[in-house]
Design a protein around this motif. Sequence first.
Motif, short mmCIF file in Angstrom:
data_model
loop_
_atom_site.label_atom_id
_atom_site.label_comp_id
_atom_site.label_asym_id
_atom_site.label_seq_id
_atom_site.Cartn_x
_atom_site.Cartn_y
_atom_site.Cartn_z
N ASN A 243 30.51 -14.44 38.65
CA ASN A 243 29.92 -14.85 39.91
C ASN A 243 30.58 -16.12 40.43
N ASP A 244 30.03 -16.66 41.52
CA ASP A 244 30.64 -17.84 42.15
C ASP A 244 30.58 -19.07 41.26
N GLU A 245 29.65 -19.11 40.31
CA GLU A 245 29.57 -20.24 39.38
C GLU A 245 30.50 -20.07 38.19
N GLY A 246 31.19 -18.96 38.11
CA GLY A 246 32.13 -18.73 37.02
C GLY A 246 31.51 -18.10 35.79
N VAL A 247 30.23 -17.71 35.87
CA VAL A 247 29.56 -17.07 34.74
C VAL A 247 30.00 -15.60 34.66
N ILE A 248 30.44 -15.19 33.49
CA ILE A 248 30.96 -13.84 33.30
C ILE A 248 29.86 -12.94 32.77
N PHE A 249 29.78 -11.73 33.30
CA PHE A 249 28.74 -10.77 32.89
C PHE A 249 29.30 -9.35 32.98
N MET A 250 28.62 -8.43 32.32
CA MET A 250 29.02 -7.03 32.34
C MET A 250 28.41 -6.34 33.55
N GLU A 251 29.24 -5.64 34.30
CA GLU A 251 28.79 -4.92 35.50
C GLU A 251 29.05 -3.43 35.32
N PRO A 252 28.04 -2.59 35.45
CA PRO A 252 28.25 -1.14 35.33
C PRO A 252 29.22 -0.64 36.41
N TYR A 253 30.11 0.25 36.01
CA TYR A 253 31.09 0.86 36.93
C TYR A 253 31.89 -0.18 37.71
N LYS A 254 32.25 -1.27 37.07
CA LYS A 254 32.93 -2.37 37.75
C LYS A 254 34.24 -1.92 38.39
N TYR A 255 35.06 -1.19 37.66
CA TYR A 255 36.38 -0.84 38.18
C TYR A 255 36.28 0.24 39.26
N LEU A 256 35.29 1.11 39.15
CA LEU A 256 35.02 2.05 40.24
C LEU A 256 34.57 1.29 41.48
N ASN A 257 33.69 0.30 41.29
CA ASN A 257 33.24 -0.52 42.42
C ASN A 257 34.41 -1.27 43.05
N ASN A 258 35.34 -1.74 42.22
CA ASN A 258 36.51 -2.43 42.76
C ASN A 258 37.31 -1.53 43.68
N LEU A 259 37.52 -0.30 43.25
CA LEU A 259 38.30 0.64 44.07
C LEU A 259 37.54 1.02 45.35
N LEU A 260 36.22 1.04 45.28
CA LEU A 260 35.44 1.32 46.48
C LEU A 260 35.44 0.13 47.43
N ASP A 261 35.32 -1.07 46.87
CA ASP A 261 35.32 -2.28 47.71
C ASP A 261 36.71 -2.54 48.29
N MET A 262 37.73 -2.37 47.48
CA MET A 262 39.11 -2.60 47.93
C MET A 262 39.75 -1.24 48.20
N TRP A 263 39.35 -0.61 49.31
CA TRP A 263 39.77 0.76 49.62
C TRP A 263 41.28 0.89 49.73
N TYR A 264 41.95 -0.21 50.10
CA TYR A 264 43.41 -0.16 50.25
C TYR A 264 44.08 0.04 48.89
N LEU A 265 43.49 -0.48 47.82
CA LEU A 265 44.04 -0.24 46.49
C LEU A 265 43.85 1.22 46.09
N THR A 266 42.73 1.81 46.51
CA THR A 266 42.50 3.22 46.23
C THR A 266 43.55 4.08 46.91
N ILE A 267 43.89 3.75 48.15
CA ILE A 267 44.92 4.51 48.87
C ILE A 267 46.26 4.37 48.17
N ILE A 268 46.60 3.13 47.76
CA ILE A 268 47.87 2.91 47.05
C ILE A 268 47.89 3.70 45.75
N LEU A 269 46.76 3.70 45.02
CA LEU A 269 46.68 4.43 43.76
C LEU A 269 46.87 5.92 43.97
N LEU A 270 46.20 6.50 44.96
CA LEU A 270 46.31 7.93 45.20
C LEU A 270 47.71 8.33 45.67
N ILE A 271 48.31 7.50 46.52
CA ILE A 271 49.69 7.78 46.95
C ILE A 271 50.63 7.72 45.76
N GLY A 272 50.44 6.72 44.90
CA GLY A 272 51.30 6.58 43.73
C GLY A 272 51.19 7.78 42.80
#
Length: 381
Positions: A243-272
């Motif tokens: 989080n913004d305070e730097g505390v690290i925690f486990m987030e379910p489906y974190k990497y899936l959420n990353n690809l959903l939030d950063m849709w441009y990375l998903t496009i790059i991944l699929l093209i690759g």
Amino acid sequence: MTYEFLQHYWCFVVALLGALLVFLLFVQGANSCIRSLGWTEEGRRLVLNSTGRKWEFTFTTLVTFGGAFFASYPLFYSTSFGGAYWLWMIILFTFVVQAVSYEFQNKLGNFLGPKTFQWGLILNGLLGPLLLGGAVATFFEGSNFIIAKNNLVDAGAITPIISRWANASHGLDALLNPWVLVFGLAVMFLARVLGILYVMNNVNDEDIRSRGSVRLLGNAVPFVILFVAYLAHLLLKDGYAYNDEGVIFMEPYKYLNNLLDMWYLTIILLIGIALVLFGIGKTIWSKDYNSGIWPAGIGTVLTVLALLLCSAWNHTAYYPSTADLQSSLTMANSSSSEFTLRTMFYVSLLVPFVLAYIVYAWRAIDRKKLDKEEIQSDHAY
């Protein structure tokens, strides 16, 4: 340019170097197929001289990747390269074996014989990509280390060491994680696929090209199975967030959420992924097509780039600790100072000129396809 922008910028630069390194592992991949692509001594020398034109690019990129990480994220460098040193020492040892094997296999006075050094190249071709892939997998699976920054200011500390490994294996314990092995094996088979595609494009020999199509299918199938299995595991697993305070925690489906939030990375991944499959598929099904290394190579760079950025951007801990969750490394807690990153930013503006020279040198080297006549010259390996 804010400090946060510079952290993201240098994360992109390091990820790009890592992606280029994975592509250049085609040298190791082709070397691991020496004896299957070239059944005769002449055929093996054709393969070795083909990869011998490019092995310096791979070695230089590996060193540059490590140097960029050291300059931009020094805490990662000291933690991983200093703590997991057995893993990195084995990787570097195999690359040293590669360099020695190229230079000495056909030297006068070689009492070990050419085959001994050829097996050294095969060793590097198998272990190099496998262990490098395993090291990359730890960005998602975690490593066994502890960070103690207070040691720098604690007068009672025996040694002012910031990070230490939590066990005596010093990195080899990562190989006990089956998912690390799955990703490492996927990178190894990918390197073999790229190596076969490169040799088919670079060597003007019908026997090697026809043999390469069969070997390509035999390596593409396990690569696709392993990669799809790991990608599914990655998208479904819990990830390391902060989080913004730097505390690290486990987030379910974190990497899936990353690809959903950063849709441009998903496009790059699929093209690759599509480009890699296209390069493999067209080479297998079309007897006259031997340029699969280029779509597959570009696809490899795009795919690895997207995965590496997914491991660090969007408030993600890119080097998780399985021994102490709060010791996990993020862009915010492990980067160099703003002054250092800003100064290096201006230096990095020279990188396009370096890349242009590499492209020019590559084209000059490959202007003529390698054939049997060339390996009779004094400069042949």
